[in-house]
Motif scaffolding. Structure first.
Motif, PDB file in Angstrom:
ATOM      1  N   VAL A  30       4.605 -11.027 -10.526  1.00 46.23           N
ATOM      2  CA  VAL A  30       4.585 -10.510  -9.231  1.00 46.23           C
ATOM      3  C   VAL A  30       5.229  -8.859  -9.353  1.00 46.23           C
ATOM      4  O   VAL A  30       6.054  -8.472  -9.985  1.00 46.23           O
ATOM      5  CB  VAL A  30       5.668 -11.124  -8.196  1.00 46.23           C
ATOM      6  N   CYS A  31       4.356  -8.014  -8.946  1.00 48.93           N
ATOM      7  CA  CYS A  31       4.516  -6.745  -8.804  1.00 48.93           C
ATOM      8  C   CYS A  31       5.763  -6.320  -8.231  1.00 48.93           C
ATOM      9  O   CYS A  31       6.162  -6.887  -7.138  1.00 48.93           O
ATOM     10  CB  CYS A  31       3.560  -5.966  -8.175  1.00 48.93           C
ATOM     11  N   THR A  32       6.458  -5.399  -8.746  1.00 55.06           N
ATOM     12  CA  THR A  32       7.886  -5.105  -8.200  1.00 55.06           C
ATOM     13  C   THR A  32       7.841  -4.326  -6.948  1.00 55.06           C
ATOM     14  O   THR A  32       8.690  -3.611  -6.509  1.00 55.06           O
ATOM     15  CB  THR A  32       8.780  -4.460  -9.179  1.00 55.06           C
ATOM     16  N   HIS A  33       6.696  -3.568  -6.583  1.00 52.95           N
ATOM     17  CA  HIS A  33       6.214  -2.926  -5.394  1.00 52.95           C
ATOM     18  C   HIS A  33       6.333  -3.650  -4.245  1.00 52.95           C
ATOM     19  O   HIS A  33       7.506  -3.682  -3.678  1.00 52.95           O
ATOM     20  CB  HIS A  33       5.195  -2.117  -5.511  1.00 52.95           C
ATOM     21  N   LEU A  34       5.398  -4.281  -3.940  1.00 51.98           N
ATOM     22  CA  LEU A  34       5.377  -5.072  -2.437  1.00 51.98           C
ATOM     23  C   LEU A  34       4.924  -6.389  -2.846  1.00 51.98           C
ATOM     24  O   LEU A  34       4.518  -7.344  -1.848  1.00 51.98           O
ATOM     25  CB  LEU A  34       4.699  -4.450  -1.697  1.00 51.98           C
ATOM     26  N   GLY A  35       5.168  -6.995  -4.143  1.00 48.47           N
ATOM     27  CA  GLY A  35       4.713  -8.395  -4.387  1.00 48.47           C
ATOM     28  C   GLY A  35       3.468  -8.802  -4.496  1.00 48.47           C
ATOM     29  O   GLY A  35       3.186  -9.940  -4.386  1.00 48.47           O
ATOM     30  N   CYS A  36       2.334  -8.210  -4.853  1.00 45.75           N
ATOM     31  CA  CYS A  36       1.147  -8.334  -5.013  1.00 45.75           C
ATOM     32  C   CYS A  36       1.174  -9.182  -6.587  1.00 45.75           C
ATOM     33  O   CYS A  36       2.246  -8.775  -7.081  1.00 45.75           O
ATOM     34  CB  CYS A  36       0.032  -7.229  -5.011  1.00 45.75           C
ATOM     35  N   ILE A  37       0.111 -10.071  -6.724  1.00 45.68           N
ATOM     36  CA  ILE A  37      -0.141 -10.492  -8.049  1.00 45.68           C
ATOM     37  C   ILE A  37      -0.936  -9.372  -8.881  1.00 45.68           C
ATOM     38  O   ILE A  37      -2.188  -9.193  -8.602  1.00 45.68           O
ATOM     39  CB  ILE A  37      -0.731 -11.806  -7.807  1.00 45.68           C
ATOM     40  N   SER A  44       3.897   4.851 -10.927  1.00 41.57           N
ATOM     41  CA  SER A  44       4.542   4.184  -9.555  1.00 41.57           C
ATOM     42  C   SER A  44       3.245   3.803  -8.735  1.00 41.57           C
ATOM     43  O   SER A  44       2.195   4.128  -9.095  1.00 41.57           O
ATOM     44  CB  SER A  44       5.293   5.111  -8.760  1.00 41.57           C
ATOM     45  N   PRO A  45       3.216   3.255  -7.482  1.00 40.08           N
ATOM     46  CA  PRO A  45       4.899   3.269  -6.821  1.00 40.08           C
ATOM     47  C   PRO A  45       5.702   2.130  -7.320  1.00 40.08           C
ATOM     48  O   PRO A  45       6.625   1.834  -6.631  1.00 40.08           O
ATOM     49  CB  PRO A  45       4.303   2.944  -5.235  1.00 40.08           C
ATOM     50  N   ALA A  46       5.592   1.292  -8.296  1.00 37.97           N
ATOM     51  CA  ALA A  46       6.511   0.336  -8.391  1.00 37.97           C
ATOM     52  C   ALA A  46       7.729   1.077  -8.516  1.00 37.97           C
ATOM     53  O   ALA A  46       7.902   1.879  -9.275  1.00 37.97           O
ATOM     54  CB  ALA A  46       6.034  -0.175  -9.868  1.00 37.97           C
ATOM     55  N   GLU A  87      -2.179  -3.919 -14.299  1.00 38.80           N
ATOM     56  CA  GLU A  87      -2.463  -3.105 -13.335  1.00 38.80           C
ATOM     57  C   GLU A  87      -2.508  -4.174 -11.766  1.00 38.80           C
ATOM     58  O   GLU A  87      -2.997  -4.881 -11.763  1.00 38.80           O
ATOM     59  CB  GLU A  87      -4.118  -2.355 -13.207  1.00 38.80           C
ATOM     60  N   CYS A  88      -1.681  -3.268 -11.058  1.00 37.71           N
ATOM     61  CA  CYS A  88      -1.718  -3.993  -9.747  1.00 37.71           C
ATOM     62  C   CYS A  88      -2.795  -3.441  -8.598  1.00 37.71           C
ATOM     63  O   CYS A  88      -3.078  -2.352  -8.512  1.00 37.71           O
ATOM     64  CB  CYS A  88      -0.540  -3.873  -8.813  1.00 37.71           C
ATOM     65  N   PRO A  89      -3.559  -4.333  -7.943  1.00 37.24           N
ATOM     66  CA  PRO A  89      -4.834  -4.100  -7.294  1.00 37.24           C
ATOM     67  C   PRO A  89      -4.324  -3.561  -5.814  1.00 37.24           C
ATOM     68  O   PRO A  89      -5.134  -2.980  -5.284  1.00 37.24           O
ATOM     69  CB  PRO A  89      -5.390  -5.364  -6.993  1.00 37.24           C
ATOM     70  N   CYS A  90      -3.141  -3.648  -5.539  1.00 37.29           N
ATOM     71  CA  CYS A  90      -2.944  -3.209  -4.102  1.00 37.29           C
ATOM     72  C   CYS A  90      -2.615  -1.792  -3.791  1.00 37.29           C
ATOM     73  O   CYS A  90      -2.943  -1.306  -3.007  1.00 37.29           O
ATOM     74  CB  CYS A  90      -1.658  -3.869  -3.723  1.00 37.29           C
ATOM     75  N   HIS A  91      -1.722  -1.150  -4.840  1.00 37.56           N
ATOM     76  CA  HIS A  91      -1.493   0.220  -4.534  1.00 37.56           C
ATOM     77  C   HIS A  91      -1.224   0.754  -5.970  1.00 37.56           C
ATOM     78  O   HIS A  91      -0.854   2.139  -6.096  1.00 37.56           O
ATOM     79  CB  HIS A  91      -0.037   0.373  -4.059  1.00 37.56           C
ATOM     80  N   GLY A  92      -1.959   0.240  -7.119  1.00 34.95           N
ATOM     81  CA  GLY A  92      -2.127   1.058  -8.209  1.00 34.95           C
ATOM     82  C   GLY A  92      -0.969   1.004  -9.145  1.00 34.95           C
ATOM     83  O   GLY A  92      -1.159   1.937 -10.067  1.00 34.95           O
ATOM     84  N   SER A  93       0.085   0.336  -9.205  1.00 28.70           N
ATOM     85  CA  SER A  93       1.099   0.446 -10.210  1.00 28.70           C
ATOM     86  C   SER A  93       0.456  -0.227 -11.226  1.00 28.70           C
ATOM     87  O   SER A  93      -0.472  -0.959 -11.381  1.00 28.70           O
ATOM     88  CB  SER A  93       2.353  -0.472  -9.743  1.00 28.70           C
ATOM     89  N   LYS A  94       1.169   0.345 -12.531  1.00 33.10           N
ATOM     90  CA  LYS A  94       0.579   0.118 -14.001  1.00 33.10           C
ATOM     91  C   LYS A  94       1.958  -0.278 -14.859  1.00 33.10           C
ATOM     92  O   LYS A  94       2.841   0.340 -14.672  1.00 33.10           O
ATOM     93  CB  LYS A  94      -0.309   1.194 -14.318  1.00 33.10           C
TER      94      LYS A  94
HETATM   95 FE1  FES Z   1       1.721  -3.744  -6.619  1.00 28.77          FE
HETATM   96 FE2  FES Z   1       2.079  -2.161  -4.324  1.00 28.77          FE
HETATM   97  S1  FES Z   1       2.218  -4.400  -4.570  1.00 28.77           S
HETATM   98  S2  FES Z   1       1.398  -1.608  -6.309  1.00 28.77           S
END
Ligand code: FES
Length: 216
Positions: A112-119, A147-149, A130-137
């Motif tokens: 789970v991404c440490t930003h807002l919890g996307c997979i 970031s934004p993680a 890579e997170c598909p929601c806001h681009g954290s890597k």
């Molecule tokens: Fe992963 Fe926002 S939830 S970058």
């Protein structure tokens, strides 16, 4: 009159009102004790079974990725297994200037991404998570690249087991700088036990992209 009724009950072999109240009181106490015992047992028993997220996962060592190879996905446990050794040069994991120690061992990384919890997912074309929601890597070991993680990826505690599924001494995850360090793979390991009920949040390290001048 009342005394006469009570004595009549006693003579007739029935129970008196006082005895009846005693029985009700005793039954209430017994019911309360049973409820309390039940709650205590429920509290003490493990909440999660083996192989259920929140509990422990026992995985064959054969499922472990090769050293410095792409991670193994364990969907039921919601984690990735990585097998790292930067001493051998890891093409998938550039070392950062602020890292003096080599990174050696196996780690179980929460999916789970440490930003807002996307997979997030492993992206082979870019050799990173890579997170598909806001681009954290994140790098192969979970360290955040962009970031934004707000922090690197979380990890679960783990240990190695022998062929009889007994814990191998000295292979329990240890905290180094308040984070779970990778566990070096022992020769006699046959299984890995990952405890998804024991998660440590990732550290707030510098952005790797900033350190390597690769941040957008
Ligand atoms: Fe992963 Fe926002 S939830 S970058």
């Amino acid at each position: 009159m009342a005394n006469a009724a009570v004595s009549a009950e006693a003579k007739g072999g029935g129970i008196s009102r006082r005895e009846f109240l005693y029985y009700i009181w005793g039954a209430s106490i017994a019911l309360y004790a049973a409820q309390f015992t039940g709650l205590l047992v429920w509290f003490l028993l493990p909440r999660f079974r083996e192989g259920e997220f929140g509990g422990k996962f026992t995985i064959s060592i054969d499922e472990l990725p090769a050293v410095n190879a792409e991670p193994t996905n364990v969907p039921a446990g919601r984690f990735w297994l990585v097998n790292l050794d930067t001493r051998q040069g890891n093409e998938l994991m550039a070392k950062a200037p602020d890292e003096s120690e080599e990174i050696v061992g196996v780690a179980a990384i929460y999916k789970v991404c440490t930003h807002l919890g996307c997979i997030y997912a492993w992206t082979p074309a870019n050799n990173r998570f890579e997170c598909p929601c806001h681009g954290s890597k994140y790098r192969l070991d979970g360290r955040r690249i962009e970031s934004p993680a707000p922090r690197s990826l979380d990890r679960f505690s783990m240990e190695f087991l022998d062929a009889d599924k007994n814990p191998i001494p000295g292979t329990q995850s240890e905290l180094v700088n308040d984070f779970i360090a990778p566990v070096p793979l022992p020769d006699n390991a046959a299984f890995i036990s990952v405890d998804t009920g024991d998660r440590i949040v990732g550290p707030r390290q510098c952005l790797l992209g900033d350190l390597t001048q690769e941040c957008p």
